[in-house]
Design an enzyme around this catalytic site. Structure first.
Site, short mmCIF file in Angstrom:
data_model
loop_
_atom_site.label_atom_id
_atom_site.label_comp_id
_atom_site.label_asym_id
_atom_site.label_seq_id
_atom_site.Cartn_x
_atom_site.Cartn_y
_atom_site.Cartn_z
N GLY A 117 44.09 47.17 38.08
CA GLY A 117 43.17 46.16 37.61
C GLY A 117 41.84 46.21 38.31
O GLY A 117 41.42 47.25 38.81
N SER A 118 41.14 45.09 38.33
CA SER A 118 39.85 45.00 39.01
C SER A 118 39.27 43.61 38.81
O SER A 118 39.67 42.88 37.89
CB SER A 118 38.84 46.02 38.46
#
Length: 802
Positions: free
Chosen positions: A237-238
């Protein structure tokens, strides 16, 4: 065009190391011969500053690729070489057919499957055709020059240096590479979410040998697909947020990028600055094996990416000839599947040959991952369409960003190249503009097309997960083409979700809907993501934080730095007080564990009550809540976890109020207390005493927390029952906080959490990891005066010897 470097007066040190002989390269496996390594008179100047960060100065794109390939090899030769073995389809040859495969470049469970896939790509000439495709559908000359130069730089480093990393020292599989190898590595990254996700199902597909019909259970398949796509977003993710000038102290933009990527292997970032005087000047993080800056900034604009919710593949359900299961029917006409016979070499055994089956839609696939079965029967098969299988344009998108002078140029680069396969883009610029866009390459599955052409399976999977299963027997169910799209079968730029100049634009891997909670984005097709559904805990926490920051206003880069390491736990804010209160009310201060044994949890109640609700390394109670929350959310269904359910009218603050009467609550407390005591960990231990990584025998405390806690500074640590957390699998990686103050130099702070090198003998194995532990930053040396004034400055001239 080559640009002379005489305008710079540099104290250069020529690299005059003795060449070392490479291990003899074994003959290639059966199939298409390998290209010879690149040759040419390329050169670059590499100026190293603190923490081993190279500033690569070159006279052309090929020279820049040369310097980049050299410098990456110096830091990460074993990781790079391992990835090149993968994309050559040679892992079974060197590491064994049944050994676990390289997870950085495909989803293959075992080496044999990965090799069969990548050898198939190689023997079909797939990447060569893409390299030969004229731009804009194919890569530009600059992008190809970068790849050619990278291969030459990597090879030159191998020729002149002795490998000290024990991971590949004296290994036969460390060999010179070709431009094709470098391009194939980029191709592997492009198809990660499509064919890369289906490698096992593509290489295992076999025509049925019996007449037994086993149709997939639609509801179960839909649930598995939803979990599969959600898990990838959570694992890889981020976070990123762009603030417009309306919220900042100097009316200029700000960007905080916090991508969450693997800490080991071939999907690590590597940090550098790339300069071609008068043409390019950009700093940031590159994915290993690529020659462009993936996430970064220049003097005018900064950008980051987050893994998007768009589903980058779709399935076509084939109606088969009742006699010949390798023949399918389209509009009443029979079409024969194409066979790819692929042979790979295997360690300590004869070569293995398998057949892959391809259709007009793509390869026949019998599963997506391990959880989504797609059985091939005598009447039905499934073909996987991956539009990124003809996309080798990501380098040109990155070059467009690198040369941009503002967010409008970033958006123009996305529209011109359409090269990003599986990420959103968030950007800010020195003129005060902000941008969010989900501009990615997606199959052109409109809601109208899905409604008209979905099979019974697709009627369940598409609304639930965005995975379209279309009727492959109907020509009118083809994906079609948007007039502004660079290739057939994908959405054009006009259909992409875009948010411009909002006070803040944020994404934490949920859909585009709430990039700004006050300005929701709607109207996009389901394949892009959902609308009006519950957000992840990390999204909710991030939106609370950045909205509050925007509301305060007068923001600076220091505010971004504080947000990165606030380590606030949204789940703790919502649940810890109620958990502590319910814990204290347990009769006798005990609870039954999952094994039925009574456990004293009275101390846990006190620790939870006193916890500061952060995942800072000094926090007492953080580890206890972390382990408790994992157990609770793993056993209590989401629908039972909260008393107040989700409401689309209040998506950031709902659901809330922990339901401590839910079955499993007391058991989770008991199991957590027992687990920590069994590991010799006191319940009020500081997080940093047991959430660590070990480098050269030294324990380095790691701040941050797991996905379900909702911490911005996400890390996914690996649990050792005997001692606690001893490694990190994924999490915060190349972090940047960027702004402008009116001077020619951007105000930038960066951090590469796992450091530049994985070589245990490198001085840069863990230097930035220690900074990350102490929540400290690197001050970016972007301008020439700052590079030259570095007390650690070391200048190396690298040349290709003919």
């Amino acid at each position: 065009m080559r640009i002379r470097l005489r305008r710079f007066t540099l104290t250069a040190v020529a690299l005059l190391t003795a060449a070392t002989a490479l291990p003899a390269a074994a003959s290639p496996a059966q199939g298409r011969p390998e290209q010879r390594p690149s040759h040419g008179g390329l050169s670059a100047v590499i100026r190293y500053t603190e923490y081993g960060i190279p500033h690569i100065l070159a006279g052309s794109y090929a020279d820049l690729g040369f310097g980049t390939g050299w410098a990456q090899a110096a830091d990460q030769v074993c990781t790079l070489a391992d990835g090149f073995v993968t994309v050559r389809g040679e892992r079974a040859r060197y590491f064994g057919a049944d050994a676990p495969s390289d997870p950085a470049l495909s989803s293959a469970a075992r080496n044999l499957a990965g090799d069969l896939y990548f050898r198939g790509v190689r023997e079909a000439g797939t990447v060569e055709r893409l390299l030969a495709t004229p731009e804009p559908a194919g890569p530009s000359r600059a992008a190809k020059d970068l790849m050619r130069g990278f291969a030459a730089g990597y090879n030159a480093w191998l020729k002149r240096n002795r490998i000290t990393d024990p991971a590949c020292r004296n290994a036969a599989w460390v060999r010179p590479v070709t431009t094709l190898d470098v391009a194939t590595r980029g191709y592997a990254l492009a198809v990660l979410g499509g064919q890369g996700r289906g490698v096992d199902g593509i290489t295992a597909a076999r025509p049925p040998t019996t007449t037994t019909e086993v149709a997939p259970d639609a509801e179960r398949t839909a649930r598995a697909a939803r979990e599969l796509f959600a898990a990838e977003s959570a694992d890889m993710g981020s976070n990123a947020v762009a603030f417009s000038g309306a919220t900042t102290a100097d009316r200029r933009g700000l960007l905080l990028g916090n991508p969450h990527y693997p800490w080991q292997g071939g999907r690590r970032f590597w940090q550098s600055q790339q300069t071609i005087p008068g043409h390019l000047d950009v700093s940031g993080g590159s994915l290993l094996g690529t020659a462009t800056i993936s996430i970064g900034h220049n003097a005018h604009v900064a950008w980051s990416h987050t893994v998007a919710t768009g589903v980058t593949l779709n399935l076509h359900q084939l109606t088969l000839d009742p006699v010949y299961p390798t023949v399918y029917v389209v509009d009443g006409r029979r079409e024969r599947m194409t066979q790819r016979h692929v042979t790979v070499a295997v360690e300590d055994g004869p070569p293995v040959t398998r057949t892959q089956w391809w259709t007009r839609y793509g390869p026949v696939v019998t599963s997506l991952g391990a959880s989504v079965p797609l059985p091939w029967t005598t009447t039905t098969a499934y073909a996987l369409n991956d539009p990124n299988a003809v996309n080798l344009r990501a380098s040109d998108t990155a070059l467009g960003f690198s040369r941009a002078r503002g967010t409008d140029d970033v958006l123009a680069a996305l529209r011109r190249t359409q090269g990003l396969p599986w990420v959103n883009t968030i950007a800010a610029d020195s003129r005060g503009h902000s941008l969010f866009t989900q501009s990615q390459v997606l199959p052109r599955v409109t809601d109208e097309l899905a409604g008209r052409c979905s099979t019974p399976l697709g009627q369940v999977t598409y609304p639930s997960s965005g995975l379209a299963v279309l009727d492959g027997s109907r020509g009118d169910c083809a994906l079609g083409r948007d007039a502004d799209a660079v290739q057939p079968g994908i959405f054009g730029p006009a259909r992409m979700p875009v948010l411009k100049d909002a006070p803040y634009a944020e994404n934490s891997n949920d859909s585009a809907w709430l990039a700004n909670a006050e300005r929701p984005l709607t109207g996009y097709e389901r394949v892009f993501g959902n609308v009006g559904t519950a957000r992840s805990m990390r999204t909710r926490g991030a939106l609370e934080d950045v909205a509050a920051m925007a509301g305060r206003g007068r923001l600076t880069v220091r505010d971004l730095q504080a947000q990165q390491f606030a380590d606030r736990v949204p789940a703790g804010d919502l649940a810890a007080a109620d958990a502590a209160k319910a814990c204290a009310a347990l009769p006798g201060g005990t609870a039954a564990g999952s094994d039925g044994k009574a456990v004293d949890v009275s101390e846990a109640c006190r620790v939870l009550a006193g916890w500061d609700r952060t995942m800072d390394t000094s926090s007492r109670g953080a580890l206890l809540f972390d382990r408790f929350w994992r157990k609770l959310t793993a056993t209590v269904p989401a629908a039972r976890l909260w008393k107040v359910p989700f409401s689309a009218a209040d998506p950031v603050r709902t659901p809330h109020t922990l339901d401590t009467t839910a079955p499993g609550f007391a058991t989770a407390l008991a199991d957590t207390a027992a687990e920590l005591r069994a590991a010799g960990i006191t319940l009020d231990s500081r997080l940093g005493e047991h959430q660590v990584v070990v480098r050269k025998g030294q324990r380095i405390a790691v701040p941050g927390g797991t996905e379900s806690l909702g911490v911005w500074n996400k890390v996914e640590p690996v649990w050792d029952p005997a001692s606690g957390y001893t490694e990190v699998s994924t999490g915060s990686s190349y972090i940047q906080a960027v702004g402008w103050d009116g001077s020619p130099c951007p105000v930038a702070r960066t951090l590469l959490s796992y450091s530049q090198s994985s070589n245990p003998h490198s001085a840069h194995l863990a230097d930035q990891t220690r900074l990350f532990s102490g929540e400290k930053w690197v001050t970016s040396r972007f301008c020439e005066k700052d590079i030259r004034s570095s007390p650690a400055l070391r200048v190396v001239v690298v040349r290709e010897r003919r």
